[in-house]
Design a protein around this motif. Structure first.
Motif, PDB file in Angstrom:
ATOM      1  N   ALA A  33      39.590   9.677 -29.811  1.00 56.26           N
ATOM      2  CA  ALA A  33      38.518   9.865 -28.834  1.00 56.26           C
ATOM      3  C   ALA A  33      37.542   8.694 -28.793  1.00 56.26           C
ATOM      4  O   ALA A  33      36.467   8.806 -28.206  1.00 56.26           O
ATOM      5  CB  ALA A  33      37.759  11.174 -29.089  1.00 56.26           C
ATOM      6  N   GLY A  34      37.920   7.582 -29.402  1.00 54.82           N
ATOM      7  CA  GLY A  34      37.045   6.416 -29.448  1.00 54.82           C
ATOM      8  C   GLY A  34      37.350   5.394 -28.366  1.00 54.82           C
ATOM      9  O   GLY A  34      38.039   5.673 -27.378  1.00 54.82           O
ATOM     10  N   HIS A  35      36.869   4.173 -28.576  1.00 57.74           N
ATOM     11  CA  HIS A  35      37.064   3.090 -27.610  1.00 57.74           C
ATOM     12  C   HIS A  35      36.793   1.774 -28.310  1.00 57.74           C
ATOM     13  O   HIS A  35      36.192   1.734 -29.404  1.00 57.74           O
ATOM     14  CB  HIS A  35      36.142   3.264 -26.400  1.00 57.74           C
ATOM     15  CG  HIS A  35      34.682   3.182 -26.741  1.00 57.74           C
ATOM     16  ND1 HIS A  35      33.892   2.099 -26.403  1.00 57.74           N
ATOM     17  CD2 HIS A  35      33.871   4.039 -27.415  1.00 57.74           C
ATOM     18  CE1 HIS A  35      32.659   2.295 -26.851  1.00 57.74           C
ATOM     19  NE2 HIS A  35      32.622   3.470 -27.454  1.00 57.74           N
ATOM     20  N   LEU A  36      37.214   0.681 -27.703  1.00 59.01           N
ATOM     21  CA  LEU A  36      37.113  -0.623 -28.356  1.00 59.01           C
ATOM     22  C   LEU A  36      35.667  -1.061 -28.586  1.00 59.01           C
ATOM     23  O   LEU A  36      35.387  -1.893 -29.447  1.00 59.01           O
ATOM     24  CB  LEU A  36      37.902  -1.682 -27.592  1.00 59.01           C
ATOM     25  CG  LEU A  36      37.522  -2.069 -26.159  1.00 59.01           C
ATOM     26  CD1 LEU A  36      36.363  -3.047 -26.093  1.00 59.01           C
ATOM     27  CD2 LEU A  36      38.733  -2.696 -25.457  1.00 59.01           C
ATOM     28  N   GLY A  37      34.710  -0.506 -27.819  1.00 57.87           N
ATOM     29  CA  GLY A  37      33.307  -0.858 -27.988  1.00 57.87           C
ATOM     30  C   GLY A  37      32.722  -0.430 -29.324  1.00 57.87           C
ATOM     31  O   GLY A  37      31.631  -0.869 -29.695  1.00 57.87           O
ATOM     32  N   ALA A 153      23.415  12.163 -24.939  1.00 55.62           N
ATOM     33  CA  ALA A 153      24.771  11.996 -25.468  1.00 55.62           C
ATOM     34  C   ALA A 153      24.732  11.425 -26.882  1.00 55.62           C
ATOM     35  O   ALA A 153      25.458  11.887 -27.769  1.00 55.62           O
ATOM     36  CB  ALA A 153      25.581  11.079 -24.553  1.00 55.62           C
ATOM     37  N   THR A 154      23.882  10.430 -27.093  1.00 57.14           N
ATOM     38  CA  THR A 154      23.761   9.824 -28.413  1.00 57.14           C
ATOM     39  C   THR A 154      23.267  10.838 -29.435  1.00 57.14           C
ATOM     40  O   THR A 154      23.759  10.898 -30.567  1.00 57.14           O
ATOM     41  CB  THR A 154      22.815   8.611 -28.366  1.00 57.14           C
ATOM     42  OG1 THR A 154      23.357   7.623 -27.474  1.00 57.14           O
ATOM     43  CG2 THR A 154      22.630   7.997 -29.741  1.00 57.14           C
ATOM     44  N   THR A 155      22.313  11.647 -29.030  1.00 59.49           N
ATOM     45  CA  THR A 155      21.791  12.680 -29.934  1.00 59.49           C
ATOM     46  C   THR A 155      22.891  13.639 -30.350  1.00 59.49           C
ATOM     47  O   THR A 155      23.011  14.003 -31.526  1.00 59.49           O
ATOM     48  CB  THR A 155      20.648  13.451 -29.256  1.00 59.49           C
ATOM     49  OG1 THR A 155      19.590  12.543 -28.947  1.00 59.49           O
ATOM     50  CG2 THR A 155      20.121  14.551 -30.163  1.00 59.49           C
ATOM     51  N   PHE A 156      23.729  14.037 -29.409  1.00 58.76           N
ATOM     52  CA  PHE A 156      24.796  14.982 -29.720  1.00 58.76           C
ATOM     53  C   PHE A 156      25.930  14.326 -30.502  1.00 58.76           C
ATOM     54  O   PHE A 156      26.414  14.873 -31.510  1.00 58.76           O
ATOM     55  CB  PHE A 156      25.356  15.602 -28.444  1.00 58.76           C
ATOM     56  CG  PHE A 156      26.502  16.542 -28.691  1.00 58.76           C
ATOM     57  CD1 PHE A 156      26.260  17.859 -29.061  1.00 58.76           C
ATOM     58  CD2 PHE A 156      27.820  16.111 -28.569  1.00 58.76           C
ATOM     59  CE1 PHE A 156      27.314  18.733 -29.313  1.00 58.76           C
ATOM     60  CE2 PHE A 156      28.882  16.981 -28.816  1.00 58.76           C
ATOM     61  CZ  PHE A 156      28.622  18.291 -29.190  1.00 58.76           C
ATOM     62  N   LEU A 157      26.361  13.146 -30.076  1.00 60.83           N
ATOM     63  CA  LEU A 157      27.528  12.504 -30.666  1.00 60.83           C
ATOM     64  C   LEU A 157      27.212  11.780 -31.968  1.00 60.83           C
ATOM     65  O   LEU A 157      28.116  11.536 -32.766  1.00 60.83           O
ATOM     66  CB  LEU A 157      28.147  11.531 -29.657  1.00 60.83           C
ATOM     67  CG  LEU A 157      28.690  12.177 -28.381  1.00 60.83           C
ATOM     68  CD1 LEU A 157      29.085  11.120 -27.372  1.00 60.83           C
ATOM     69  CD2 LEU A 157      29.870  13.086 -28.694  1.00 60.83           C
ATOM     70  N   GLY A 158      25.952  11.411 -32.158  1.00 59.62           N
ATOM     71  CA  GLY A 158      25.547  10.838 -33.433  1.00 59.62           C
ATOM     72  C   GLY A 158      25.457   9.335 -33.491  1.00 59.62           C
ATOM     73  O   GLY A 158      24.832   8.786 -34.405  1.00 59.62           O
ATOM     74  N   HIS A 159      26.062   8.647 -32.533  1.00 65.47           N
ATOM     75  CA  HIS A 159      26.011   7.184 -32.531  1.00 65.47           C
ATOM     76  C   HIS A 159      25.925   6.673 -31.101  1.00 65.47           C
ATOM     77  O   HIS A 159      26.610   7.189 -30.203  1.00 65.47           O
ATOM     78  CB  HIS A 159      27.248   6.577 -33.200  1.00 65.47           C
ATOM     79  CG  HIS A 159      27.236   6.660 -34.690  1.00 65.47           C
ATOM     80  ND1 HIS A 159      26.428   5.868 -35.470  1.00 65.47           N
ATOM     81  CD2 HIS A 159      27.931   7.450 -35.544  1.00 65.47           C
ATOM     82  CE1 HIS A 159      26.626   6.159 -36.746  1.00 65.47           C
ATOM     83  NE2 HIS A 159      27.530   7.114 -36.819  1.00 65.47           N
ATOM     84  N   GLU A 160      25.148   5.639 -30.915  1.00 65.96           N
ATOM     85  CA  GLU A 160      25.029   5.019 -29.600  1.00 65.96           C
ATOM     86  C   GLU A 160      26.365   4.453 -29.141  1.00 65.96           C
ATOM     87  O   GLU A 160      26.678   4.452 -27.941  1.00 65.96           O
ATOM     88  CB  GLU A 160      23.948   3.932 -29.645  1.00 65.96           C
ATOM     89  CG  GLU A 160      23.600   3.315 -28.302  1.00 65.96           C
ATOM     90  CD  GLU A 160      24.439   2.088 -27.995  1.00 65.96           C
ATOM     91  OE1 GLU A 160      24.527   1.738 -26.798  1.00 65.96           O
ATOM     92  OE2 GLU A 160      25.024   1.505 -28.943  1.00 65.96           O
ATOM     93  N   ALA A 161      27.175   3.985 -30.080  1.00 67.59           N
ATOM     94  CA  ALA A 161      28.485   3.437 -29.733  1.00 67.59           C
ATOM     95  C   ALA A 161      29.367   4.492 -29.081  1.00 67.59           C
ATOM     96  O   ALA A 161      30.146   4.197 -28.170  1.00 67.59           O
ATOM     97  CB  ALA A 161      29.172   2.870 -30.977  1.00 67.59           C
ATOM     98  N   TRP A 162      29.253   5.740 -29.520  1.00 68.56           N
ATOM     99  CA  TRP A 162      30.039   6.810 -28.915  1.00 68.56           C
ATOM    100  C   TRP A 162      29.583   7.075 -27.484  1.00 68.56           C
ATOM    101  O   TRP A 162      30.401   7.264 -26.587  1.00 68.56           O
ATOM    102  CB  TRP A 162      29.913   8.097 -29.742  1.00 68.56           C
ATOM    103  CG  TRP A 162      30.874   8.157 -30.875  1.00 68.56           C
ATOM    104  CD1 TRP A 162      30.746   7.544 -32.091  1.00 68.56           C
ATOM    105  CD2 TRP A 162      32.121   8.848 -30.916  1.00 68.56           C
ATOM    106  NE1 TRP A 162      31.837   7.825 -32.877  1.00 68.56           N
ATOM    107  CE2 TRP A 162      32.690   8.628 -32.177  1.00 68.56           C
ATOM    108  CE3 TRP A 162      32.801   9.654 -30.003  1.00 68.56           C
ATOM    109  CZ2 TRP A 162      33.922   9.177 -32.556  1.00 68.56           C
ATOM    110  CZ3 TRP A 162      34.027  10.201 -30.369  1.00 68.56           C
ATOM    111  CH2 TRP A 162      34.578   9.951 -31.635  1.00 68.56           C
ATOM    112  N   SER A 163      28.281   7.076 -27.251  1.00 66.97           N
ATOM    113  CA  SER A 163      27.787   7.342 -25.897  1.00 66.97           C
ATOM    114  C   SER A 163      28.147   6.203 -24.947  1.00 66.97           C
ATOM    115  O   SER A 163      28.352   6.423 -23.750  1.00 66.97           O
ATOM    116  CB  SER A 163      26.272   7.575 -25.910  1.00 66.97           C
ATOM    117  OG  SER A 163      25.576   6.449 -26.386  1.00 66.97           O
TER     118      SER A 163
END
Length: 263
Positions: A33-37, A153-163
């Motif tokens: 569920a990730g990405h290269l970023g 989104a960052t708050t829920f997912l935990g990392h800015e990279a995920w958002s």
């Protein structure tokens, strides 16, 4: 962002940066569920050391084909091998986190000519895990998508990279993957283990585990028992996303490992 097309018609989005240094190439493989970023913090550090850095969105993720027909382990390994071959990369260091680490592990075992070093983050060959599909489905179903803002989104997912991996639509921010595709990507892990692959690997290997991660210490111990030359390091204060929780520590461990001459 560049693309290449695999034999089965899947388009793989990738980024290839070469500073022209003498350090070896590194292929970065993100997790489920990730990405290269996710590698945006580590990439400039590696480039500054003279490494050619290649990263890509795995099939079914990010800017790659969203719903490919094949999400097997074999397809994931074939993509990584095809990308290195397509770019005519000399033997490279593979750096993979979680499911991307398993892809790197299998690539090192099955295509040793393409690999110089292997670095795994919270990834190993243990299994099977029959509960995994249900666990991942429950996690995906908990996402309150669409997210109204990237901050939420960052708050829920935990990392800015995920958002940053989300895409903006008229009604908010959505994942750049489908639920069914993500579940297909881990289906084999519910019934299989990959210890034979682990035993076939011959290149220098570093395993990074988060102090608060999901990888069991017993798995790391068994990996080291079967291949005693494996270096294992626990990153304090880090969870499963070690590369996002403690990027400086991850870079330091990688740099130290790659400075060590191969036996």
């Amino acid at each position: 962002m560049d693309h290449f097309t695999t034999r089965d018609g899947t388009r793989i989005a990738y980024d290839d940066q070469d500073p022209g240094g003498r350090a070896g190439p590194i292929l970065l493989l993100h997790g489920l569920a990730g990405h290269l970023g996710e590698w945006d913090d580590l990439t400039p550090r590696l480039l500054a050391d003279g490494h050619r850095v290649i990263r890509y969105d795995a099939r079914g993720h990010g800017a790659s084909t969203r719903t490919p027909s094949d999400m097997t382990r074999a397809a994931a390994v074939s993509d990584a091998a095809a990308l290195l071959t397509h770019l005519r990369v000399p033997p490279a260091t593979l750096l993979g986190q979680s499911l991307g680490g398993l892809t790197a592990l299998q690539l090192a075992a099955r295509h040793p000519d393409l690999v110089s070093h292997l670095i795994l983050i919270e990834a190993g060959p243990a299994g099977p895990n029959p509960a995994l599909p249900t666990q991942i489905a429950t996690w995906l179903d908990s996402w309150p998508t669409p997210f109204p803002t990237l901050t939420e989104a960052t708050t829920f997912l935990g990392h800015e990279a995920w958002s940053r991996g989300l895409e903006k639509r008229q009604d908010g921010y959505h994942p750049r993957f489908t639920r069914d595709t993500i579940l297909a990507a881990i289906q084999e892990l519910s019934t299989n283990h990959y210890w034979p692959d682990w035993s076939d690997i011959t290149c220098p290997t570093l395993l990074l585990r988060g102090e608060k991660g999901t990888m069991r210490p017993e798995e790391a111990e068994e990996m080291q028992s079967r291949r005693p030359d494996t270096r294992v390091q626990v990153i304090t204060g880090a969870g499963h996303d070690v590369h996002l929780d403690r990027p400086e520590a991850v870079y330091a461990a990688i740099a130290e490992f790659l400075r060590k001459p191969k036996p």
